[in-house]
Design a protein around this motif. Structure first.
Motif, mmCIF file in Angstrom:
data_model
loop_
_atom_site.group_PDB
_atom_site.id
_atom_site.type_symbol
_atom_site.label_atom_id
_atom_site.label_comp_id
_atom_site.label_asym_id
_atom_site.label_seq_id
_atom_site.Cartn_x
_atom_site.Cartn_y
_atom_site.Cartn_z
ATOM 1 N N ALA A 179 0.889 -1.196 -0.129
ATOM 2 C CA ALA A 179 0.291 0.078 0.004
ATOM 3 C C ALA A 179 0.697 1.137 0.023
ATOM 4 O O ALA A 179 0.777 2.186 -0.964
ATOM 5 C CB ALA A 179 -0.839 0.061 1.207
ATOM 6 N N ALA A 180 1.933 1.297 0.934
ATOM 7 C CA ALA A 180 2.764 2.479 0.937
ATOM 8 C C ALA A 180 3.454 2.624 -0.438
ATOM 9 O O ALA A 180 3.817 3.746 -0.908
ATOM 10 C CB ALA A 180 3.645 2.221 1.811
ATOM 11 N N ALA A 181 4.060 1.637 -1.003
ATOM 12 C CA ALA A 181 4.693 1.432 -2.179
ATOM 13 C C ALA A 181 3.779 1.992 -3.482
ATOM 14 O O ALA A 181 4.323 2.806 -4.475
ATOM 15 C CB ALA A 181 5.195 0.200 -2.656
ATOM 16 N N ARG A 182 2.477 1.750 -3.495
ATOM 17 C CA ARG A 182 1.580 2.280 -4.519
ATOM 18 C C ARG A 182 1.279 3.692 -4.318
ATOM 19 O O ARG A 182 1.059 4.256 -5.417
ATOM 20 C CB ARG A 182 0.322 1.537 -4.341
ATOM 21 C CG ARG A 182 0.211 0.076 -4.730
ATOM 22 C CD ARG A 182 -1.018 -0.818 -4.500
ATOM 23 N NE ARG A 182 -1.086 -2.010 -4.967
ATOM 24 C CZ ARG A 182 -2.050 -2.796 -4.548
ATOM 25 N NH1 ARG A 182 -2.889 -2.724 -3.520
ATOM 26 N NH2 ARG A 182 -2.112 -4.235 -4.732
ATOM 27 N N GLN A 183 1.460 4.361 -3.287
ATOM 28 C CA GLN A 183 1.059 5.761 -3.009
ATOM 29 C C GLN A 183 2.447 6.529 -2.697
ATOM 30 O O GLN A 183 2.262 7.660 -2.791
ATOM 31 C CB GLN A 183 0.363 5.810 -1.586
ATOM 32 C CG GLN A 183 -1.057 5.200 -1.439
ATOM 33 C CD GLN A 183 -1.514 4.947 -0.130
ATOM 34 O OE1 GLN A 183 -1.053 5.834 0.798
ATOM 35 N NE2 GLN A 183 -2.546 4.098 0.098
ATOM 36 N N GLY A 184 3.579 5.857 -2.768
ATOM 37 C CA GLY A 184 4.759 6.601 -2.858
ATOM 38 C C GLY A 184 4.834 7.052 -1.314
ATOM 39 O O GLY A 184 5.482 7.921 -1.233
ATOM 40 N N GLY A 188 5.428 5.644 5.466
ATOM 41 C CA GLY A 188 4.598 4.418 5.431
ATOM 42 C C GLY A 188 5.786 3.151 5.145
ATOM 43 O O GLY A 188 5.511 2.155 5.701
ATOM 44 N N LEU A 189 6.521 3.558 4.155
ATOM 45 C CA LEU A 189 7.528 2.369 3.909
ATOM 46 C C LEU A 189 8.716 2.469 4.917
ATOM 47 O O LEU A 189 8.924 1.310 5.356
ATOM 48 C CB LEU A 189 8.362 3.003 2.706
ATOM 49 C CG LEU A 189 7.475 2.856 1.290
ATOM 50 C CD1 LEU A 189 8.052 3.682 0.273
ATOM 51 C CD2 LEU A 189 7.320 1.546 0.870
ATOM 52 N N LEU A 190 9.023 3.375 5.526
ATOM 53 C CA LEU A 190 10.123 3.325 6.570
ATOM 54 C C LEU A 190 9.383 2.493 7.609
ATOM 55 O O LEU A 190 10.101 2.101 8.655
ATOM 56 C CB LEU A 190 10.400 4.755 7.134
ATOM 57 C CG LEU A 190 11.271 5.591 6.110
ATOM 58 C CD1 LEU A 190 11.632 6.750 6.871
ATOM 59 C CD2 LEU A 190 12.566 4.845 6.031
ATOM 60 N N GLN A 191 7.942 2.583 8.089
ATOM 61 C CA GLN A 191 7.350 1.862 9.204
ATOM 62 C C GLN A 191 7.588 0.517 8.984
ATOM 63 O O GLN A 191 7.589 -0.356 9.892
ATOM 64 C CB GLN A 191 6.120 2.342 9.228
ATOM 65 C CG GLN A 191 5.867 3.879 9.843
ATOM 66 C CD GLN A 191 4.568 4.212 9.838
ATOM 67 O OE1 GLN A 191 3.472 3.493 9.828
ATOM 68 N NE2 GLN A 191 4.048 5.569 9.943
ATOM 69 N N VAL A 192 7.377 -0.086 7.686
ATOM 70 C CA VAL A 192 7.280 -1.629 7.511
ATOM 71 C C VAL A 192 8.780 -2.116 7.127
ATOM 72 O O VAL A 192 8.898 -3.318 7.149
ATOM 73 C CB VAL A 192 6.301 -1.909 6.490
ATOM 74 C CG1 VAL A 192 4.928 -1.352 7.141
ATOM 75 C CG2 VAL A 192 6.633 -1.213 5.135
ATOM 76 N N GLU A 215 17.595 4.184 1.956
ATOM 77 C CA GLU A 215 17.829 4.243 0.715
ATOM 78 C C GLU A 215 17.070 3.159 -0.288
ATOM 79 O O GLU A 215 16.660 3.518 -1.146
ATOM 80 C CB GLU A 215 19.243 3.322 0.367
ATOM 81 C CG GLU A 215 19.760 3.424 -0.802
ATOM 82 C CD GLU A 215 21.111 2.546 -0.899
ATOM 83 O OE1 GLU A 215 21.364 2.233 -2.162
ATOM 84 O OE2 GLU A 215 21.840 2.511 -0.142
ATOM 85 N N VAL A 216 16.443 2.205 0.662
ATOM 86 C CA VAL A 216 15.265 1.432 -0.140
ATOM 87 C C VAL A 216 14.107 2.302 -0.466
ATOM 88 O O VAL A 216 13.521 2.084 -1.437
ATOM 89 C CB VAL A 216 15.260 0.161 0.670
ATOM 90 C CG1 VAL A 216 13.987 -0.652 0.086
ATOM 91 C CG2 VAL A 216 16.433 -0.959 0.732
ATOM 92 N N ALA A 217 13.531 2.774 0.629
ATOM 93 C CA ALA A 217 12.337 3.588 0.612
ATOM 94 C C ALA A 217 12.285 4.854 -0.379
ATOM 95 O O ALA A 217 11.291 5.010 -1.382
ATOM 96 C CB ALA A 217 11.964 4.199 1.831
#
Length: 285
Positions: A179-184, A188-192, A215-217
């Motif tokens: 979900a975070a990746a779809r929305q950029g 949210g990415l850092l949280q997971v 870096e990944v996020a």
């Protein structure tokens, strides 16, 4: 000779399955079975009372030699090799039966931790019901010693089993990441993502590695595309993600390792040639 060849072909599927569980590589499994055929071709078939048992013994010995060679002279790290992905659908909690069936795929990772003799004893007995006395002849040990090897391997395998609740938690983490990746959604990415997450991507030009959540996020946020079609899948029995273009062309498959509620490792394939060889589930509508 035609009758022998026909009898061998009847056994080929089972032999490849045995060798694949032993070696964890489809190519190596095919090579082991081919070696069994070459040995059969040099053998007087009339002297073989039980062809299925004879072939299983030969394949087992070939696999054992390969495993011992790997142990004695380790080749390149598995991290550097193109992974063999088996991708299946994951239809949420209702798909627990499929998860149970896929343990045979995830089991390959666990089997890598076993010694060659342990691995052979466990695979042949527990997965293919070969009697302990026959296995003992392959590995050169007594029946009782072979039973002990299989028992020790079984405890290791059972100790690595993932409970259903943990499987569901892993799904939830992957869903949150998706979900975070779809929305950029950078935060949210850092949280997971685990702070020390490792992302390995196998591309047509080789493997790239990214380290650390930031870096990944950042890379994922930059690549966010609302037109992509994505869905959670099972990769070798573990949670993963597949992505397609808007027209349904495969773009990538990623396997996720979830540790303590966060993604700690991501292994992806983006090479179109390799993606074309995978039996992917259909893209979402």
């Amino acid at each position: 000779m035609d009758e022998v060849a026909a009898a061998f072909e009847e056994q080929r599927g089972r032999l490849v399955a045995v060798a694949y569980r032993m070696l964890g590589s489809q190519a190596d499994a095919e090579d082991a079975v081919q070696e069994a055929w070459l040995r059969l071709a040099r053998q007087d078939a009339d002297t073989i009372d039980n062809l299925a048992g004879w072939l299983t013994t030969v394949v087992g010995r070939v696999c054992l030699d390969v495993l011992r060679t790997r142990k004695a002279r380790p080749q390149a790290s598995y991290e550097d090799q193109l992974p063999e992905f088996v991708v299946t659908e994951d239809n949420d909690v209702a798909n627990d039966a499929v998860l149970a069936d896929s343990v045979g795929l995830a089991l390959l990772v666990v089997l890598e931790s076993l010694g060659p003799s342990e691995r052979l004893a466990f695979v042949l007995h527990d997965l293919f019901a070969v009697p302990f006395d026959e296995i003992g002849q392959i590995i050169g040990k007594s029946t009782d010693a072979t039973k002990m090897l299989a028992s020790r391997a079984r405890r290791k395998v059972q100790g690595s089993a993932t409970p259903t609740d943990e499987r569901r938690q892993q799904r939830a983490v992957v869903d949150a990441f998706l979900a975070a990746a779809r929305q950029g959604d950078f935060e949210g990415l850092l949280q997971v993502l685990d702070p020390d997450v490792v992302q390995r991507t196998h591309t047509p030009r080789g493997m790239t590695v990214r380290l650390g959540a930031t870096e990944v996020a950042t890379r994922i946020q930059r690549g966010a595309n609302a037109n992509l079609k994505t869905r959670r899948v099972l990769v070798n029995g573990n949670p993963g993600i597949a992505a397609w273009t808007a027209t349904g062309q495969p773009l990538s498959v990623m396997s996720c390792t979830v540790t303590n509620g966060r993604i700690s490792e991501m292994v992806s394939i983006t090479d179109p040639a390799h993606l074309a060889t995978l039996n992917l589930p259909p893209a979402p509508e």
